[in-house]
Design an enzyme around this catalytic site. Structure first.
Site, PDB file in Angstrom:
ATOM      1  N   ILE A  19      46.608  48.324  45.774  1.00 15.24           N
ATOM      2  CA  ILE A  19      45.962  49.642  45.749  1.00 15.24           C
ATOM      3  C   ILE A  19      45.151  49.849  47.020  1.00 15.24           C
ATOM      4  CG2 ILE A  19      44.288  51.110  44.551  1.00 15.24           C
ATOM      5  CD1 ILE A  19      45.163  49.795  41.921  1.00 15.24           C
ATOM      6  N   ALA A  41      42.588  36.346  49.061  1.00 15.17           N
ATOM      7  CA  ALA A  41      42.902  35.513  47.896  1.00 15.17           C
ATOM      8  C   ALA A  41      44.142  36.051  47.192  1.00 15.17           C
ATOM      9  CB  ALA A  41      41.719  35.467  46.934  1.00 15.17           C
ATOM     10  N   GLY A  43      45.176  39.579  48.347  1.00 14.74           N
ATOM     11  CA  GLY A  43      45.665  40.546  49.330  1.00 14.74           C
ATOM     12  C   GLY A  43      46.553  39.879  50.364  1.00 14.74           C
ATOM     13  N   ILE A  64      33.414  39.195  48.636  1.00 20.22           N
ATOM     14  CA  ILE A  64      32.366  39.962  47.942  1.00 20.22           C
ATOM     15  C   ILE A  64      31.402  39.046  47.195  1.00 20.22           C
ATOM     16  CG2 ILE A  64      33.687  42.093  47.765  1.00 20.22           C
ATOM     17  CD1 ILE A  64      34.260  41.372  44.810  1.00 20.22           C
ATOM     18  N   TYR A 151      38.632  39.329  31.265  1.00 19.59           N
ATOM     19  CA  TYR A 151      38.804  40.375  32.282  1.00 19.59           C
ATOM     20  C   TYR A 151      38.218  41.694  31.810  1.00 19.59           C
ATOM     21  CZ  TYR A 151      41.079  43.885  35.201  1.00 19.59           C
ATOM     22  OH  TYR A 151      41.317  44.954  36.031  1.00 19.59           O
ATOM     23  N   ASN A 212      57.476  40.895  26.670  1.00 23.02           N
ATOM     24  CA  ASN A 212      56.576  40.282  25.690  1.00 23.02           C
ATOM     25  C   ASN A 212      56.549  41.139  24.434  1.00 23.02           C
ATOM     26  OD1 ASN A 212      55.660  38.127  27.401  1.00 23.02           O
ATOM     27  ND2 ASN A 212      54.447  39.627  28.520  1.00 23.02           N
ATOM     28  N   ASP A 288      46.554  41.301  25.029  1.00 23.08           N
ATOM     29  CA  ASP A 288      47.187  42.586  25.334  1.00 23.08           C
ATOM     30  C   ASP A 288      46.764  43.670  24.339  1.00 23.08           C
ATOM     31  OD1 ASP A 288      48.544  42.148  27.631  1.00 23.08           O
ATOM     32  OD2 ASP A 288      50.538  42.077  26.753  1.00 23.08           O
TER      33      ASP A 288
END
Length: 326
Positions: A19, A41, A43, A64, A151, A212, A288
């Site tokens: 993105i 890492a 990118g 960051i 996450y 999945n 998920d």
């Protein structure tokens, strides 16, 4: 859709990523100055190749998680488009500590640096994972459930921190809850590759992709150009639109079986054998969300967001790019 965004100096964190590199490219094409902060890492240097020699582009290799890098990158910048993060639900389940360090501590560093250097506006990548176990459809910004993964927790904490920095320090923030973004430069390789480029790569190699679950989970797949539009509009939005979060999606949903059908259809135009590739099914993936479908009414009303790419239209563009570049 014509957006008049020119002559700004904008920092894109994670600018070498999928993105981020698309944002850098489009900002430069419009005549802006762009600073890219990335630690590579996830990118890739090749994502920057087409504009690395542009005099309006500055690359800072940094992390960051290091406040000094954040302070350096935000110096003399007008706006921040914060894309840097460790994505992937499975990655966060396997290694929650690193996901938290990057996505929470790194995010906080960026907020502090933006405040210290008087950034005009901080626009950040939020996530549809924040909706967690909420079964309501479509997803509306002020109704979320409990997170289903580390996450998702990190991305929700981002929203809480942004809100506090807005209220406490007066930093203008806008969070964009991305829904299953796909498109050019999205990496098909690696353990945590996103589903669309992974499926495309497998089909192109006449390998059987594995879905999945039974393929009936649904997603609001969002083409990259819709995301770029939302970021640009967030920079330009008036003050009544700041210090909140928006869904960034097309506002529709398709099952994984639908997705696979479209991919086989569009890819078989390049190689008819792809139509005969068998699809296999595996267990559902831990963490998920079963169904994802965004209401984009808030973004339409306050940002003038008008997504131009449906799943089908975006897939045609993406498939064409992958066929030429994989």
């Amino acid at each position: 859709m014509k957006i008049n965004l020119i002559n700004k100096k904008i920092l894109v964190t994670g600018g070498a990523g999928f993105i981020g590199s698309n944002l850098c490219e489009q900002l430069l094409l419009k005549g802006n100055k762009v600073v890219c902060l990335d630690n590579f890492a996830t990118g890739k240097k090749e994502n920057l190749e087409s504009f690395e020699e542009n005099k309006n582009f500055t690359l800072i290799k940094g992390d960051i998680r290091n406040l000094e890098d954040c302070l350096k990158a935000t110096k003399n910048v007008d706006y921040v488009l914060h894309q840097a993060a460790l994505g992937s639900v499975p990655r966060s389940i396997k290694d929650p500590i690193t996901s938290n360090d990057v996505n929470v501590s790194g995010f906080l560093n960026m907020l502090v640096a933006s405040k210290e250097n008087n950034i005009k506006r901080f626009v950040y990548a939020a996530s549809s994972s924040t909706y967690g176990d909420s079964k309501a459809l479509p997803k509306i910004e002020d109704k979320i459930g409990k997170p289903l993964s580390p996450y998702a927790i990190t991305k929700y904490v981002n929203e809480l921190y942004a809100d506090i920095f807005s209220k406490t320090y007066g930093l203008e923030t806008i969070g964009l809850r991305y829904f299953n973004v796909f498109g050019r430069r999205q990496d098909p390789n690696g353990a945590y590759a996103a589903v669309i480029p992974k499926f495309v790569s497998q089909l192109m190699n006449l390998e059987s992709p594995t879905i999945n679950g039974d393929g009936n989970y649904s997603r609001d797949f969002t083409y990259i150009d819709n995301v770029i539009q939302a970021n640009f509009l967030s920079i330009l939005a008036d003050k009544k639109a700041v210090n909140t979060v928006y869904n960034v999606a097309y506002g529709d949903r398709n099952t994984l079986n639908d997705l696979m059908g479209y991919l086989k259809k569009y890819l078989s135009e390049y190689n008819a054998e792809i139509n005969d590739v068998e699809i296999t099914y595996g267990p559902n993936r831990q963490g998920d969300i079963p169904h994802s479908h965004a209401s984009v009414e808030k973004a339409k009303k306050l940002l003038n967001y008008n997504p131009q790419f449906s799943l089908q239209k975006g897939l045609k563009e993406a498939v064409n790019w992958y066929w030429k570049n994989l």
